[in-house]
Design a protein around this motif. Structure first.
Motif, PDB file in Angstrom:
ATOM      1  N   GLY A 192      22.939  99.036  40.801  1.00 11.85           N
ATOM      2  CA  GLY A 192      22.996 100.474  40.609  1.00 11.85           C
ATOM      3  C   GLY A 192      23.637 101.253  41.743  1.00 11.85           C
ATOM      4  O   GLY A 192      23.880 102.452  41.607  1.00 11.85           O
ATOM      5  N   ARG A 193      23.899 100.587  42.854  1.00 10.49           N
ATOM      6  CA  ARG A 193      24.493 101.266  44.010  1.00 10.49           C
ATOM      7  C   ARG A 193      26.010 101.070  43.996  1.00 10.49           C
ATOM      8  O   ARG A 193      26.504  99.990  43.657  1.00 10.49           O
ATOM      9  N   ILE A 194      26.732 102.092  44.391  1.00 12.84           N
ATOM     10  CA  ILE A 194      28.184 101.997  44.491  1.00 12.84           C
ATOM     11  C   ILE A 194      28.533 100.949  45.535  1.00 12.84           C
ATOM     12  O   ILE A 194      27.975 100.938  46.635  1.00 12.84           O
ATOM     13  N   ALA A 195      29.460 100.060  45.176  1.00 13.37           N
ATOM     14  CA  ALA A 195      29.931  99.015  46.093  1.00 13.37           C
ATOM     15  C   ALA A 195      31.447  99.023  46.091  1.00 13.37           C
ATOM     16  O   ALA A 195      32.076  99.211  45.037  1.00 13.37           O
ATOM     17  N   PHE A 196      32.046  98.843  47.262  1.00 14.41           N
ATOM     18  CA  PHE A 196      33.501  98.779  47.357  1.00 14.41           C
ATOM     19  C   PHE A 196      33.871  97.831  48.482  1.00 14.41           C
ATOM     20  O   PHE A 196      33.032  97.434  49.285  1.00 14.41           O
ATOM     21  N   TRP A 197      35.143  97.440  48.493  1.00 12.38           N
ATOM     22  CA  TRP A 197      35.617  96.605  49.593  1.00 12.38           C
ATOM     23  C   TRP A 197      36.947  97.134  50.072  1.00 12.38           C
ATOM     24  O   TRP A 197      37.615  97.913  49.380  1.00 12.38           O
ATOM     25  N   THR A 198      37.304  96.757  51.288  1.00 12.93           N
ATOM     26  CA  THR A 198      38.535  97.239  51.897  1.00 12.93           C
ATOM     27  C   THR A 198      38.945  96.275  52.996  1.00 12.93           C
ATOM     28  O   THR A 198      38.158  95.431  53.426  1.00 12.93           O
ATOM     29  N   TYR A 199      40.180  96.406  53.437  1.00 18.36           N
ATOM     30  CA  TYR A 199      40.629  95.595  54.561  1.00 18.36           C
ATOM     31  C   TYR A 199      39.889  96.028  55.816  1.00 18.36           C
ATOM     32  O   TYR A 199      39.645  97.218  56.037  1.00 18.36           O
ATOM     33  N   GLY A 200      39.548  95.072  56.648  1.00 18.59           N
ATOM     34  CA  GLY A 200      38.770  95.342  57.848  1.00 18.59           C
ATOM     35  C   GLY A 200      39.434  96.289  58.821  1.00 18.59           C
ATOM     36  O   GLY A 200      38.759  96.973  59.586  1.00 18.59           O
ATOM     37  N   LYS A 201      40.766  96.366  58.780  1.00 21.27           N
ATOM     38  CA  LYS A 201      41.484  97.240  59.708  1.00 21.27           C
ATOM     39  C   LYS A 201      41.837  98.592  59.097  1.00 21.27           C
ATOM     40  O   LYS A 201      42.492  99.407  59.740  1.00 21.27           O
ATOM     41  N   ALA A 202      41.410  98.835  57.880  1.00 22.93           N
ATOM     42  CA  ALA A 202      41.709 100.103  57.214  1.00 22.93           C
ATOM     43  C   ALA A 202      41.024 101.264  57.936  1.00 22.93           C
ATOM     44  O   ALA A 202      39.976 101.098  58.574  1.00 22.93           O
ATOM     45  N   GLN A 203      41.623 102.439  57.817  1.00 19.61           N
ATOM     46  CA  GLN A 203      41.051 103.625  58.467  1.00 19.61           C
ATOM     47  C   GLN A 203      39.620 103.868  58.018  1.00 19.61           C
ATOM     48  O   GLN A 203      38.754 104.190  58.823  1.00 19.61           O
TER      49      GLN A 203
END
Length: 150
Positions: A47-58
């Protein structure tokens, strides 16, 4: 009843809206205090929003310094059709690689509905090597559904 109360979604409506959407506007805080706003595909982790991104992203650098976020999911083109959910919270970093990959696969499924997991896994495994994931712990939720005004 005031107009704000009339257009607010129930908890079940908020859940259904978040489950039925794919993209959100994610706001983090830059070092100078200015908002950093990006569009992200997301998934739901219990139920919680989850996302992923590159580790060096702003956004990742911003979250390392200050985990506060706002997540806006919206729909509708005309005023009478506008619906949205604004989630305020703290983004908790996920470090467990298996869980990062599971979140990545969940997001890939939402990005490409109907594509089988066996075709998505190579993408997730490759891009996931440089990615980190987050789960948003809600502190406040604001919602609206202008279709209720009619």
């Amino acid at each position: 009843m005031n107009q704000r109360a009339r257009i607010a979604m129930s908890d079940d409506d908020v859940t259904a809206f978040l489950e039925g959407s794919r993209k959100l506007q994610l706001a983090t805080i830059n070092p100078d205090g200015m908002p950093h706003l990006v569009t992200m595909f997301y998934g739901l982790d219990e139920g919680r929003i989850a996302f992923w991104t590159y580790g060096k992203a702003q956004k990742a650098r911003n979250l390392a310094r200050d985990p506060r976020v706002s997540c806006l999911v919206e729909a509708g083109d005309d005023y009478g059709e506008l619906r949205g959910v604004l989630v305020y919270g703290k983004a908790e970093r996920v470090d467990d690689r298996d869980r990062v990959m599971a979140i990545g696969l969940m997001i890939a499924r939402r990005m490409t509905p109907g594509v089988p997991d066996e075709l998505l896994r190579p993408y997730v495994e490759k891009t996931g090597l440089k990615r980190i994931a987050y789960v948003v712990e809600r502190t406040k939720v604001v919602s609206w559904d202008h279709r209720r005004l009619t």
